[in-house]
Design a protein around this motif. Structure first.
Motif, mmCIF file in Angstrom:
data_model
loop_
_atom_site.group_PDB
_atom_site.id
_atom_site.type_symbol
_atom_site.label_atom_id
_atom_site.label_comp_id
_atom_site.label_asym_id
_atom_site.label_seq_id
_atom_site.Cartn_x
_atom_site.Cartn_y
_atom_site.Cartn_z
ATOM 1 N N SER C 64 13.083 8.722 3.458
ATOM 2 C CA SER C 64 12.429 7.909 2.932
ATOM 3 C C SER C 64 11.641 7.675 3.254
ATOM 4 O O SER C 64 10.339 7.150 2.809
ATOM 5 C CB SER C 64 13.241 6.926 3.332
ATOM 6 O OG SER C 64 14.386 6.269 3.350
ATOM 7 N N LEU C 65 11.097 7.560 4.846
ATOM 8 C CA LEU C 65 9.712 7.824 5.541
ATOM 9 C C LEU C 65 9.103 9.343 4.816
ATOM 10 O O LEU C 65 7.922 8.732 5.418
ATOM 11 C CB LEU C 65 10.039 7.952 7.041
ATOM 12 C CG LEU C 65 10.699 7.217 7.626
ATOM 13 C CD1 LEU C 65 10.932 6.820 9.226
ATOM 14 C CD2 LEU C 65 8.675 6.098 7.988
ATOM 15 N N ALA C 66 10.113 10.388 5.054
ATOM 16 C CA ALA C 66 8.611 11.661 4.080
ATOM 17 C C ALA C 66 8.164 11.299 2.782
ATOM 18 O O ALA C 66 6.968 11.521 2.874
ATOM 19 C CB ALA C 66 9.843 12.533 4.647
ATOM 20 N N ASN C 67 8.888 10.363 2.148
ATOM 21 C CA ASN C 67 8.840 9.894 1.100
ATOM 22 C C ASN C 67 7.151 9.715 1.013
ATOM 23 O O ASN C 67 6.419 9.125 0.316
ATOM 24 C CB ASN C 67 9.989 9.642 0.244
ATOM 25 C CG ASN C 67 10.938 10.678 -0.829
ATOM 26 O OD1 ASN C 67 10.840 11.977 -0.136
ATOM 27 N ND2 ASN C 67 11.974 9.771 -0.998
ATOM 28 N N PHE C 68 7.769 8.689 2.137
ATOM 29 C CA PHE C 68 6.422 7.086 1.955
ATOM 30 C C PHE C 68 4.956 8.283 2.388
ATOM 31 O O PHE C 68 4.005 8.039 2.205
ATOM 32 C CB PHE C 68 6.312 6.047 3.370
ATOM 33 C CG PHE C 68 5.876 5.017 3.709
ATOM 34 C CD1 PHE C 68 5.573 4.316 2.413
ATOM 35 C CD2 PHE C 68 5.363 5.352 4.010
ATOM 36 C CE1 PHE C 68 5.180 3.301 3.265
ATOM 37 C CE2 PHE C 68 3.987 4.551 4.874
ATOM 38 C CZ PHE C 68 3.266 3.545 3.912
ATOM 39 N N ALA C 69 5.521 9.114 3.240
ATOM 40 C CA ALA C 69 3.861 9.237 4.388
ATOM 41 C C ALA C 69 3.840 10.463 3.487
ATOM 42 O O ALA C 69 2.228 10.968 3.628
ATOM 43 C CB ALA C 69 4.633 10.341 5.473
ATOM 44 N N ARG C 70 4.824 11.404 2.214
ATOM 45 C CA ARG C 70 3.626 11.780 1.538
ATOM 46 C C ARG C 70 3.391 10.996 0.157
ATOM 47 O O ARG C 70 2.192 11.996 -0.001
ATOM 48 C CB ARG C 70 5.002 12.167 0.791
ATOM 49 C CG ARG C 70 5.337 13.916 0.216
ATOM 50 C CD ARG C 70 6.604 14.629 -0.041
ATOM 51 N NE ARG C 70 6.887 14.685 -1.245
ATOM 52 C CZ ARG C 70 5.744 15.973 -1.773
ATOM 53 N NH1 ARG C 70 5.208 16.757 -1.030
ATOM 54 N NH2 ARG C 70 5.648 16.215 -2.864
ATOM 55 N N ALA C 71 3.534 9.864 0.279
ATOM 56 C CA ALA C 71 2.274 9.180 -0.710
ATOM 57 C C ALA C 71 1.200 8.510 -0.366
ATOM 58 O O ALA C 71 0.250 8.421 -0.693
ATOM 59 C CB ALA C 71 3.375 8.066 -1.506
ATOM 60 N N LEU C 72 1.117 8.527 1.171
ATOM 61 C CA LEU C 72 -0.232 8.175 1.828
ATOM 62 C C LEU C 72 -1.339 9.126 1.338
ATOM 63 O O LEU C 72 -1.027 10.269 1.426
ATOM 64 C CB LEU C 72 0.087 8.391 3.576
ATOM 65 C CG LEU C 72 1.473 6.979 3.885
ATOM 66 C CD1 LEU C 72 1.297 7.221 5.134
ATOM 67 C CD2 LEU C 72 0.471 5.706 3.903
ATOM 68 N N PRO C 73 -1.975 7.597 1.220
ATOM 69 C CA PRO C 73 -3.736 9.192 0.778
ATOM 70 C C PRO C 73 -4.410 8.881 2.204
ATOM 71 O O PRO C 73 -4.227 8.507 3.150
ATOM 72 C CB PRO C 73 -4.311 7.966 0.123
ATOM 73 C CG PRO C 73 -4.028 6.468 0.836
ATOM 74 C CD PRO C 73 -2.111 6.774 0.690
ATOM 75 N N THR C 74 -4.172 10.557 2.687
ATOM 76 C CA THR C 74 -4.370 11.284 4.036
ATOM 77 C C THR C 74 -5.986 10.680 4.140
ATOM 78 O O THR C 74 -6.307 9.852 5.138
ATOM 79 C CB THR C 74 -4.675 12.791 3.698
ATOM 80 O OG1 THR C 74 -3.873 13.066 3.127
ATOM 81 C CG2 THR C 74 -4.709 13.230 5.173
ATOM 82 N N ILE C 75 -7.249 10.628 3.076
ATOM 83 C CA ILE C 75 -8.455 9.865 3.716
ATOM 84 C C ILE C 75 -8.311 8.522 4.780
ATOM 85 O O ILE C 75 -9.120 8.183 5.230
ATOM 86 C CB ILE C 75 -9.804 10.201 2.411
ATOM 87 C CG1 ILE C 75 -9.498 9.464 1.613
ATOM 88 C CG2 ILE C 75 -9.321 11.800 2.617
ATOM 89 C CD1 ILE C 75 -10.313 8.729 0.144
ATOM 90 N N GLY C 76 -7.019 7.570 3.252
ATOM 91 C CA GLY C 76 -7.442 6.645 3.863
ATOM 92 C C GLY C 76 -6.345 6.557 5.710
ATOM 93 O O GLY C 76 -7.254 5.364 6.353
ATOM 94 N N VAL C 77 -5.983 7.170 5.375
ATOM 95 C CA VAL C 77 -5.332 7.215 6.866
ATOM 96 C C VAL C 77 -6.065 7.708 8.667
ATOM 97 O O VAL C 77 -6.339 7.085 9.016
ATOM 98 C CB VAL C 77 -3.279 8.115 7.173
ATOM 99 C CG1 VAL C 77 -2.984 8.026 8.229
ATOM 100 C CG2 VAL C 77 -2.994 7.451 5.871
ATOM 101 N N LEU C 78 -6.705 8.271 7.541
ATOM 102 C CA LEU C 78 -8.063 8.996 8.679
ATOM 103 C C LEU C 78 -9.242 8.031 8.749
ATOM 104 O O LEU C 78 -8.765 7.801 10.194
ATOM 105 C CB LEU C 78 -8.226 9.763 8.006
ATOM 106 C CG LEU C 78 -9.397 10.856 8.680
ATOM 107 C CD1 LEU C 78 -8.947 11.580 9.992
ATOM 108 C CD2 LEU C 78 -10.228 11.782 8.729
ATOM 109 N N PHE C 79 -9.041 7.484 8.047
ATOM 110 C CA PHE C 79 -10.052 6.006 8.123
ATOM 111 C C PHE C 79 -9.743 5.404 8.680
ATOM 112 O O PHE C 79 -10.845 5.041 9.732
ATOM 113 C CB PHE C 79 -11.084 6.427 6.641
ATOM 114 C CG PHE C 79 -12.149 6.861 6.078
ATOM 115 C CD1 PHE C 79 -12.263 8.285 6.939
ATOM 116 C CD2 PHE C 79 -11.873 6.913 4.289
ATOM 117 C CE1 PHE C 79 -13.411 9.380 6.436
ATOM 118 C CE2 PHE C 79 -12.474 8.263 4.052
ATOM 119 C CZ PHE C 79 -13.634 9.506 5.150
#
Lengths: 284, 369, 226
Positions: C64-79
């Protein structure tokens, strides 16, 4: 500490509600960004699917076609979409195509092996029985092979859609819209966290809702697979991923393993998709 | 000696896998647990090496409760063979066989030398040492499985349906191999199967399990076939148990008739005169090699001075070896012969005599008690 | 066509190959961030995946965590991390790790879970202890899948390290960011081509690693009991 967190969350939600749509700037509210995001991702996924189906069919009908196509697909897979966005820029400018072409290609790359393996998954004895009952190639495709392939194709579609929806955000870096633009221009450029969080949450939600719709579609299209899918979910996703697992049966060569493969993947989440999406590149 | 003392396995959902099993497995013998699926035979086997922990009673090896021993150490002292061998796909044949010696800290060179010995013992070519399991046939994989179980020379060998995934021909050869090995090694073998024929073939003692994890009968194969204790055992043992039971009686006790055996130069008239009502005469060469059957009617039709060897003879069919075969082989030879009579031969294939149907019938009746 | 010629000229410029802004230096930075991000992810994800796979515990949570992480937009996380922690290598690495952990974790978990029950049964039955089953059976059998997860992660990390330039560190992304700022299309394209090149090289590297690390008995279609 907890109170602070609640305050922060409330601030984020308030910003989201207040900026849901901005009458002054009709293109820049949260809602227009969300619809842009949906347009870009769904267009990419749809085009990818529409290309993958006939190409996959062709690869099944004319077997020698598949190895070179697969090689091409694998090379494409290694090319990052971010770089492709920039490479597209001189040709397509700030139109949707700058994002859609690379992402549609990505969807194609993920889907094609699933389409091919899905269609090939029909156990030999089932195919023989269909032939013996007088099914022609077209009828066989419609009544025998496609139904068996649907779960595998949808498994691939789920992987591709979650990844595409998340990657569309990156397109903001080349100046395109979508939730990424909310994150970049409203959030990062103004050093303001609320739009970034709203952007992230909506992207994840969009991915999950899309995934849920696909799961639902699969359940409606393949009622026979329901029970089984739940029970055997531990097994890996579509087609060749399983084949690449060292301990799993080889690619569906023998009728027996093909049958197992049909029963096996059916219900797959985007998580197992990591293997699904990857497995096939490895077979090349 | 392995002793089950009221050993039971009850699962939390209420399923009874094994219900208070009392049974003693003799040292140096092959004991077969046989029964339909769900009868608890595999669960019982797995209690011995603590792959399953009993929820009641105890399992003892030479008087010591297995639960007093560290499971890993216990298992290293017991060979374990499972269905489809369960070979490690990432290890060569040699390293698969050397697994337990390596676990015991033997050192690689010694473990590999031992693996080579075992490969020879179970009939594998030395050239196969560096192969990987997927490069072997099912039968070969199973041989490797047996070799792996024997590697550390454990006194006990547990075999859980080891031959059920191979075709009948290969299975038969693996069974022969196991019998040969056991003659040489005298291990305490516990063998699980659902195939009663395999049980009868391999077992010194057979334990028949019934659904619900109960022991239905524990006996020698002969006794099991001769006197099934109840309807369940009888139906499980099979409708032709009487015929199969004949395997345990030697053919040498049959009375053989020599008066209907004639050389190929005997005249038809002379033969017919000495047959005393017997309908068939067996014609042999001067060296007593069988040629075929001549019927009494045929002898009456031809001129009295015709040599038997020049007649058109009916094929003699199968023969049985008087000294080594069982009653079952003699019966089989009789059934397959056009004359309805079995031809008994010695080790060199020379005719010793013929068993008439009456004599065979008498012998069969006598063993049925 | 003009673009191609200009691109060629861009690469041919000797100045491009020396100094802190030269291709070798930028490439070095890019590889450094990527390698660091990948190694950190592997250090977190492989043991965790081995644990959840071996014990069968936390499998659902992991997926589930991995699924969630996959859906995360990378630039959102980075910024978001940059806003919280400031500019520098740490936020970049955090974003890369968030990206690379899911595929490695899921593949390690699935690789170990996917070991046939009868093999595990044989291993325990021969007297292996838990850690021996993990290290002598489950890990080697899972290596092909773990490598696939690492490769997916590596390709994504190489691609995403490009974004690092947006938060003020180096790497090949600098060409893209600077090119964008100066309206220098050629420079932007040059940077993109280099990223593509590095990604393809990464894929090739993993093909080589597979030859090196996967036991011959497990290669392509090699299956026990066939």
């Amino acid at each position: 500490m907890i109170a602070e967190a609640w305050d922060w969350a409330a601030r984020v939600v308030e910003w989201g509600v207040a900026n849901w749509s901005r009458p002054g700037e009709p293109d820049r509210g949260v809602l227009p960004r969300l619809t842009e995001h949906m347009r870009l991702s769904y267009l990419s996924i749809l085009i990818g699917l529409v290309l993958a189906l006939p190409l996959g069919l062709a690869c099944v009908r004319w077997k020698p076609l598949y190895p070179p196509v697969l090689t091409g697909v694998n090379v494409l897979y290694a090319v990052p979409s971010i770089a492709l966005f920039f490479l597209m820029l001189p040709y397509t400018g700030f139109s949707d195509w700058t994002a859609v072409v690379p992402l549609a290609l990505y969807t194609l790359v993920v889907l094609l092996p699933n389409v091919v393996d899905g269609l090939r998954q029909v156990p030999d004895h089932v195919r023989q029985a269909a032939v013996a009952m007088g099914f022609g190639p077209l009828r066989r495709l419609v009544y025998v092979e496609t139904p068996v392939a649907v779960p595998v194709i949808i498994a691939g579609l789920r992987v591709a859609s979650v990844a595409t929806i998340s990657m569309v955000s990156v397109a903001s870096l080349v100046g395109l819209g979508g939730l990424g633009q909310l994150i970049l221009s409203d959030g990062f450029r103004r050093q303001f966290d609320a739009p970034i969080v709203v952007g992230i949450v909506l992207t994840v939600l969009l991915a999950f809702v899309t995934d849920a719709v696909l799961v639902l579609a699969q359940r409606l299209l393949t009622p026979w697979a329901r029970e089984d899918g739940g029970r055997r979910r531990r097994r890996r996703a579509a087609g060749p991923a399983g084949a690449d697992t060292a301990a799993a049966p080889t690619a569906p060569r023998a009728a027996e393993t093909a049958e197992a493969a049909v029963r096996r993947p059916v219900r797959t989440g985007p998580g197992t998709g990591h293997t699904a999406e990857e497995g096939r590149s490895w077979t090349s | 000696m392995i002793t089950f003392e009221g050993a039971a396995k009850l699962y939390p959902d209420g399923t009874v896998a094994v219900d208070a099993l009392d049974l003693t497995v003799e040292t140096g013998q092959t004991t077969v647990f046989v029964g339909p699926s769900g009868s608890g035979k595999t669960t019982s086997l797995r209690m011995i090496n603590r792959m399953v922990e009993p929820t009641g009673g105890a399992v003892l090896i030479d008087g010591q409760d297995v639960r007093l021993r560290d499971p890993a150490a216990l298992r290293r002292s017991i060979g374990y063979v499972i269905q489809q061998a369960g070979l490690f796909p990432h290890r060569t044949v040699r390293d698969n066989i050397a697994t337990v010696p390596l676990l015991l800290g033997w050192g690689r060179a010694r473990a590999r030398a031992r693996a080579a010995e075992l490969m020879e013992l179970v009939g594998l070519e030395p050239s196969q040492a560096r192969r990987y399991p997927h490069q072997l046939s099912g039968g070969q994989q199973q041989r490797v499985g047996v070799a792996r179980a024997l590697a550390a020379d454990p006194p006990i060998l547990l075999m859980d349906e080891p031959f059920s995934a191979v075709d009948p021909v290969v299975r038969a050869s693996l069974q022969d191999e196991l019998l040969r090995l056991q003659e040489e090694l005298h291990k305490t073998v516990v063998f699980v199967t659902h195939d009663i024929d395999e049980a009868v073939r391999l077992g010194d003692r057979i334990a028949v399990f019934r659904p619900g994890g109960r022991l239905a009968q524990y006996d020698s194969p002969e006794r099991l076939l001769a006197a099934p204790r109840d309807a369940f055992v009888e139906s499980f043992v099979g409708y032709d148990r009487g015929v199969r039971r004949l395997s345990f009686f030697p053919a040498r006790e049959l009375s053989l008739r020599e008066d209907v055996v004639f050389g190929d130069d005997t005249a038809a008239g002379a033969a017919a005169a000495s047959m005393r009502g017997e309908p068939w005469a067996l014609v042999v060469t001067g060296d007593h090699v069988p040629l075929g059957w001549a019927g009494a009617g045929q002898l009456a039709r031809v001129p009295a001075d015709t040599a038997l060897g020049s007649l058109d003879l009916a094929p003699y069919g199968h023969t049985f070896a008087v000294d080594t075969d069982s009653l079952r082989a003699a019966l089989d030879a009789a059934v397959l012969s056009p004359a309805g009579r079995a031809v008994g031969v010695d080790a060199a294939g020379r005719v010793v005599g013929v068993v008439s149907q009456e004599d065979l019938g008498t012998a069969l009746w006598s063993v049925t008690e | 066509m003009d673009i191609l010629i200009e691109l060629f000229a861009w690469f041919a410029d000797p100045a491009r190959w020396t100094g802190g802004g030269g291709v070798p230096a930028r490439m070095g930075e890019h590889v450094y961030y990527s390698l660091l991000g990948l190694l950190l992810s592997a250090v977190v994800a492989v043991p965790l995946g081995l644990f959840t796979g071996h014990t069968g515990r936390g499998g659902f949570l992991t997926t589930s965590l991995a699924n969630f992480a996959r859906a995360l937009p990378t630039i959102g996380v980075l910024f978001l991390i940059v806003l919280a922690a400031g500019i520098g290598l740490v936020p970049v690495l955090c974003a890369l790790v968030a990206l690379a952990v899911p595929p490695i974790l899921v593949n390690t978990h699935e690789g170990v879970r996917g070991v046939e029950p009868r093999l595990r049964d044989a291993a325990f039955g021969m007297g292996m202890r838990g850690h021996q089953v993990l290290l002598r059976l489950e890990l080697p059998v899972a290596v092909p899948l773990i490598l696939i997860g690492m490769r997916t992660a590596a390709v994504q990390v190489v691609a995403t390290a490009t974004i690092a330039a947006y938060v003020g560190v180096g790497g090949l992304g600098r060409y893209i960011v600077d090119g964008q700022a100066r309206q220098d299309l050629t420079m932007m394209l040059g940077g993109s081509v280099l990223v593509v090149l590095l990604a393809v090289l990464t894929t090739l590297l993993f093909a080589g690693l597979r030859r090196l690390l996967v036991a011959p008995g497990l290669r392509t279609g090699a299956v026990a009991g066939r």
